[in-house]
Design a protein around this motif. Structure first.
Motif, short mmCIF file in Angstrom:
data_model
loop_
_atom_site.label_atom_id
_atom_site.label_comp_id
_atom_site.label_asym_id
_atom_site.label_seq_id
_atom_site.Cartn_x
_atom_site.Cartn_y
_atom_site.Cartn_z
N PRO A 51 0.93 -1.37 0.11
CA PRO A 51 -0.16 -0.10 -0.07
C PRO A 51 1.04 1.29 -0.04
N THR A 52 1.95 1.27 0.72
CA THR A 52 2.74 2.35 0.82
C THR A 52 3.46 2.72 -0.68
N ARG A 53 3.86 1.80 -1.30
CA ARG A 53 4.44 1.66 -2.70
C ARG A 53 3.51 2.22 -3.61
N ARG A 54 2.24 1.68 -3.60
CA ARG A 54 1.14 2.11 -4.23
C ARG A 54 0.66 3.52 -4.11
N GLY A 55 0.62 3.73 -3.09
CA GLY A 55 0.16 5.26 -2.66
C GLY A 55 0.93 6.06 -3.52
N ARG A 56 2.44 5.96 -3.12
CA ARG A 56 3.58 6.97 -3.45
C ARG A 56 3.66 6.83 -4.88
N CYS A 57 3.52 5.79 -5.52
CA CYS A 57 3.58 5.51 -7.25
C CYS A 57 2.40 6.47 -7.90
N MET A 58 1.24 6.08 -7.07
CA MET A 58 -0.19 6.75 -7.66
C MET A 58 0.02 8.36 -7.51
N ARG A 59 0.50 8.90 -6.44
CA ARG A 59 1.04 10.37 -6.24
C ARG A 59 1.70 10.75 -7.52
N ASP A 60 2.73 10.06 -7.67
CA ASP A 60 3.75 10.50 -8.59
C ASP A 60 3.37 10.68 -9.86
N LEU A 61 2.49 9.42 -10.36
CA LEU A 61 1.64 9.50 -11.80
C LEU A 61 0.83 10.79 -11.82
N VAL A 62 0.12 10.90 -10.66
CA VAL A 62 -0.80 11.94 -10.74
C VAL A 62 0.00 13.50 -11.21
N PHE A 63 1.25 13.46 -10.29
CA PHE A 63 2.21 14.64 -10.80
C PHE A 63 2.74 14.70 -12.00
N SER A 64 2.92 13.58 -12.50
CA SER A 64 3.67 13.45 -13.96
C SER A 64 2.62 13.82 -15.13
N LEU A 65 1.23 14.08 -14.87
CA LEU A 65 0.28 14.31 -15.83
C LEU A 65 0.56 15.88 -16.32
N PRO A 66 -0.02 16.09 -17.54
CA PRO A 66 0.24 17.40 -18.08
C PRO A 66 -0.25 18.26 -17.05
N PRO A 67 0.12 19.73 -16.98
CA PRO A 67 -0.53 20.61 -16.09
C PRO A 67 -2.02 21.03 -16.24
N ALA A 68 -2.62 20.99 -17.55
CA ALA A 68 -4.07 20.88 -17.73
C ALA A 68 -4.72 20.04 -17.17
N HIS A 69 -4.27 18.75 -17.21
CA HIS A 69 -4.68 17.41 -16.81
C HIS A 69 -4.65 17.43 -15.41
N HIS A 70 -3.71 17.75 -14.84
CA HIS A 70 -3.22 17.84 -13.22
C HIS A 70 -4.34 18.67 -12.61
N ASP A 71 -4.38 19.80 -13.08
CA ASP A 71 -5.16 20.84 -12.53
C ASP A 71 -6.65 20.48 -12.72
N THR A 72 -7.07 20.04 -13.53
CA THR A 72 -8.50 19.80 -13.88
C THR A 72 -8.82 18.69 -12.92
N MET A 73 -7.84 17.66 -12.86
CA MET A 73 -8.27 16.53 -11.93
C MET A 73 -8.45 16.90 -10.79
N LYS A 74 -7.47 17.75 -10.10
CA LYS A 74 -7.57 18.35 -8.81
C LYS A 74 -8.86 18.90 -8.40
N VAL A 75 -9.39 19.76 -9.30
CA VAL A 75 -10.48 20.37 -9.03
C VAL A 75 -11.86 19.43 -9.08
#
Length: 137
Positions: A51-75
């Motif tokens: 779970p720790t590795r999965r969580g870290r990897c998911m967070r890193d993947l979200v941050f690797s998204l293009p800015p428009a995708h990341h920002d839209t996803m956050k909202v």
């Protein structure tokens, strides 16, 4: 478009119209909110046993998204988390929201392969991001 919407118009009173429009918007994007190039990476991450590795990897993947995708996803996910806060009234639990939005926000470039298996993992990815929103964003 630049069309001005009057949200006080009676046709917007039905929440299903609003949610249907939101889902349709994301479904009809030329590329999903989670880009095709990231599909396999998110699926691989959600399959991780630790779970720790999965969580870290998911967070890193979200941050690797293009800015428009990341920002839209956050909202969008912040809004969906607020919807889930009212699950007793609206019957939209984390699982329900993930089932509704998983295949819309995350899909493979080609529909070949096991669609049923993809759907399980798509839903799990969305559920994980919702459950870990404060950690991820």
């Amino acid at each position: 478009t630049d069309e001005q919407l009057d949200l006080d118009d009676g046709r917007w009173e039905d929440i299903h119209v609003v949610t249907g429009a939101l889902k349709l918007f994301f479904r009809e994007l030329p590329e999903p909110l989670i880009p095709f190039s990231h599909f396999d990476k998110f699926i691989a991450a959600i399959k991780m046993q630790d779970p720790t590795r999965r969580g870290r990897c998911m967070r890193d993947l979200v941050f690797s998204l293009p800015p428009a995708h990341h920002d839209t996803m956050k909202v969008l996910f912040r809004h969906l988390c607020r919807v889930i806060e009212y699950k007793e009234e609206n019957r939209m639990s984390v699982q329900s929201v993930a089932i509704v939005f998983g295949p819309t926000l995350l899909r493979p470039a080609s529909e070949e392969g096991n669609m049923a298996m993809h759907m399980v993992f798509q839903n799990q990815v969305v559920e994980h991001i919702l459950n870990q929103y404060s950690y991820i964003f």
